[in-house]
Write a protein that holds these residues in place. Structure first.
Motif, PDB file in Angstrom:
ATOM      1  N   ALA A   1       9.898   2.060  -0.451  1.00 42.28           N
ATOM      2  CA  ALA A   1       8.564   2.298   0.111  1.00 42.28           C
ATOM      3  C   ALA A   1       8.158   1.082   0.931  1.00 42.28           C
ATOM      4  O   ALA A   1       8.547  -0.045   0.616  1.00 42.28           O
ATOM      5  N   SER A   2       7.366   1.319   1.981  1.00 46.64           N
ATOM      6  CA  SER A   2       6.897   0.200   2.807  1.00 46.64           C
ATOM      7  C   SER A   2       5.657   0.618   3.579  1.00 46.64           C
ATOM      8  O   SER A   2       5.397   1.813   3.780  1.00 46.64           O
TER       9      SER A   2
ATOM     10  N   THR B   1       6.275 -18.075   8.102  1.00 42.48           N
ATOM     11  CA  THR B   1       5.796 -16.868   7.425  1.00 42.48           C
ATOM     12  C   THR B   1       5.843 -17.091   5.912  1.00 42.48           C
ATOM     13  O   THR B   1       6.767 -17.698   5.393  1.00 42.48           O
ATOM     14  N   LEU B   2       4.829 -16.585   5.218  1.00 44.24           N
ATOM     15  CA  LEU B   2       4.724 -16.770   3.769  1.00 44.24           C
ATOM     16  C   LEU B   2       5.043 -15.463   3.065  1.00 44.24           C
ATOM     17  O   LEU B   2       4.651 -14.386   3.522  1.00 44.24           O
ATOM     18  N   ALA B   3       5.760 -15.550   1.953  1.00 44.93           N
ATOM     19  CA  ALA B   3       6.109 -14.352   1.186  1.00 44.93           C
ATOM     20  C   ALA B   3       5.882 -14.586  -0.298  1.00 44.93           C
ATOM     21  O   ALA B   3       6.138 -15.666  -0.828  1.00 44.93           O
ATOM     22  N   SER B   4       5.398 -13.546  -0.949  1.00 44.24           N
ATOM     23  CA  SER B   4       5.328 -13.526  -2.407  1.00 44.24           C
ATOM     24  C   SER B   4       6.333 -12.479  -2.870  1.00 44.24           C
ATOM     25  O   SER B   4       6.189 -11.296  -2.575  1.00 44.24           O
ATOM     26  N   PHE B   5       7.381 -12.937  -3.565  1.00 44.76           N
ATOM     27  CA  PHE B   5       8.385 -12.037  -4.115  1.00 44.76           C
ATOM     28  C   PHE B   5       8.035 -11.791  -5.580  1.00 44.76           C
ATOM     29  O   PHE B   5       8.169 -12.695  -6.411  1.00 44.76           O
ATOM     30  N   ASP B   6       7.569 -10.597  -5.887  1.00 48.56           N
ATOM     31  CA  ASP B   6       7.135 -10.276  -7.247  1.00 48.56           C
ATOM     32  C   ASP B   6       8.224  -9.472  -7.955  1.00 48.56           C
ATOM     33  O   ASP B   6       8.531  -8.339  -7.559  1.00 48.56           O
TER      34      ASP B   6
ATOM     35  N   HIS C   1      -2.398  -2.178  -0.114  1.00 49.57           N
ATOM     36  CA  HIS C   1      -1.769  -3.132   0.796  1.00 49.57           C
ATOM     37  C   HIS C   1      -1.908  -2.682   2.250  1.00 49.57           C
ATOM     38  O   HIS C   1      -2.112  -3.518   3.137  1.00 49.57           O
ATOM     39  N   GLN C   2      -1.801  -1.362   2.483  1.00 47.36           N
ATOM     40  CA  GLN C   2      -1.959  -0.860   3.844  1.00 47.36           C
ATOM     41  C   GLN C   2      -3.361  -1.151   4.360  1.00 47.36           C
ATOM     42  O   GLN C   2      -3.550  -1.524   5.529  1.00 47.36           O
ATOM     43  N   SER C   3      -4.351  -1.005   3.468  1.00 44.79           N
ATOM     44  CA  SER C   3      -5.736  -1.294   3.853  1.00 44.79           C
ATOM     45  C   SER C   3      -5.901  -2.760   4.213  1.00 44.79           C
ATOM     46  O   SER C   3      -6.583  -3.107   5.191  1.00 44.79           O
ATOM     47  N   ARG C   4      -5.271  -3.643   3.441  1.00 43.92           N
ATOM     48  CA  ARG C   4      -5.349  -5.078   3.741  1.00 43.92           C
ATOM     49  C   ARG C   4      -4.687  -5.392   5.080  1.00 43.92           C
ATOM     50  O   ARG C   4      -5.186  -6.215   5.856  1.00 43.92           O
TER      51      ARG C   4
ATOM     52  N   GLY D   1       0.455  -9.157   6.254  1.00 48.92           N
ATOM     53  CA  GLY D   1       1.383  -8.836   7.328  1.00 48.92           C
ATOM     54  C   GLY D   1       2.214  -7.596   7.064  1.00 48.92           C
ATOM     55  O   GLY D   1       2.345  -6.719   7.922  1.00 48.92           O
ATOM     56  N   SER D   2       2.784  -7.521   5.855  1.00 47.05           N
ATOM     57  CA  SER D   2       3.676  -6.412   5.528  1.00 47.05           C
ATOM     58  C   SER D   2       3.849  -6.323   4.019  1.00 47.05           C
ATOM     59  O   SER D   2       3.566  -7.287   3.290  1.00 47.05           O
ATOM     60  N   TRP D   3       4.305  -5.175   3.530  1.00 49.59           N
ATOM     61  CA  TRP D   3       4.565  -4.965   2.104  1.00 49.59           C
ATOM     62  C   TRP D   3       5.685  -3.948   1.955  1.00 49.59           C
ATOM     63  O   TRP D   3       5.786  -2.986   2.724  1.00 49.59           O
TER      64      TRP D   3
END
Length: 263
Positions: free
Chosen positions: A140-141, A152-157, A181-184, A191-193
């Motif tokens: 999903a994305s 670029t910053l990423a949070s890998f959960d 996340h889409q709303s944000r 930037g992306s999810w």
């Protein structure tokens, strides 16, 4: 009627084919580098940038990232995360063998012969340790046009779906968290999810089953997103979020910045 049915079937086939082409498979490698070998590792990274670009040109991979860890792990565990992108699971599992990399190295750096290229790779093995490798499939994305660039910053959960709640967890991510996340993203707060599932079979003792990639263009956007609170959410939506949180265990969160992205 028959023509309409045939047309509908062909349309469905095209949609399925497009979705299959867009699906991404990724190999995450968590790399440990001793402090006195950091310079050698970064020098090797610059060498490999051109090697991976050659592999992309040859359609063996679709991309390669190098991320430096900011928080989320003991500094002695690992300091870098690389992601290699593939179009299909077979290519992902075959990966790039040492002989492939040597071949691409000689193409990318034509002044090198085989023995020189092989020595560079052998020396690089002494400057780093592979702490962990994870094979993932994107399921999903969000809809976005985010472009990866240095900084670029990423949070890998890293998540583990609770026993008996695997489908419930994925449903919550797709139907509840993805829309948040889409709303944000639509509001310029992200930037992306994307949601990834482990691509290899696993048992009940597996440490993680899923991973979410939360991408921000910089720290300013990241901290603004942390402070953002959607005041328009309904009671039903809040309950759906709480239910989704109970379907998984958030094992680790790694915050990292992008050193380079090859596409």
């Amino acid at each position: 009627m028959k023509k309409l049915l045939i047309s509908a079937i062909l349309t469905l086939g095209v949609i399925v084919a497009i979705q299959a082409q867009q699906q991404r498979f990724m190999v995450f490698e968590f790399i440990k580098v001793e402090s006195n070998q950091t310079y050698d590792f970064m020098e090797f990274k610059e060498f490999m940038d051109k090697v991976y670009q050659t592999a992309i040109n040859d359609k063996r991979i679709t991309g390669w990232d190098l991320w430096s860890l900011q928080s989320g792990a003991d500094v002695g565990e690992f300091q870098y995360i690389t992601i290699t992108y593939y179009n299909d699971p077979v290519s992902m599992m075959n990966g790039l063998e040492e002989e492939d990399l040597i071949k691409y190295a000689m193409i990318a750096h034509p002044h090198l012969n085989e023995s020189q290229a092989r020595k560079i790779f052998n020396d690089a093995l002494n400057s780093r340790d592979l702490a962990q490798r994870v094979y993932m499939k994107e399921i999903a994305s969000t809809k976005d046009t985010f472009q990866y660039k240095k900084g670029t910053l990423a949070s890998f959960d890293m998540m583990k779906a609770l026993e008996g709640k695997f489908e419930e967890y994925e449903k919550a991510e797709r139907e509840v968290f993805q829309s948040i996340h889409q709303s944000r993203i639509d509001k310029g707060l992200m930037g992306s999810w994307s949601l990834l599932r482990t691509a290899l079979p696993f048992g009940s003792e597996a440490k993680t089953t899923h991973l979410t990639m939360n991408i921000y263009k910089d720290y300013l956007q990241f901290f603004n997103a942390q402070e953002y609170e959607d005041m328009e959410s309904t009671k039903e939506q809040q309950q759906a979020v709480e239910k989704g949180l109970k379907s998984r265990d958030q094992k680790w969160v790694y915050l990292a910045t992008l050193e380079n992205a090859i596409r």
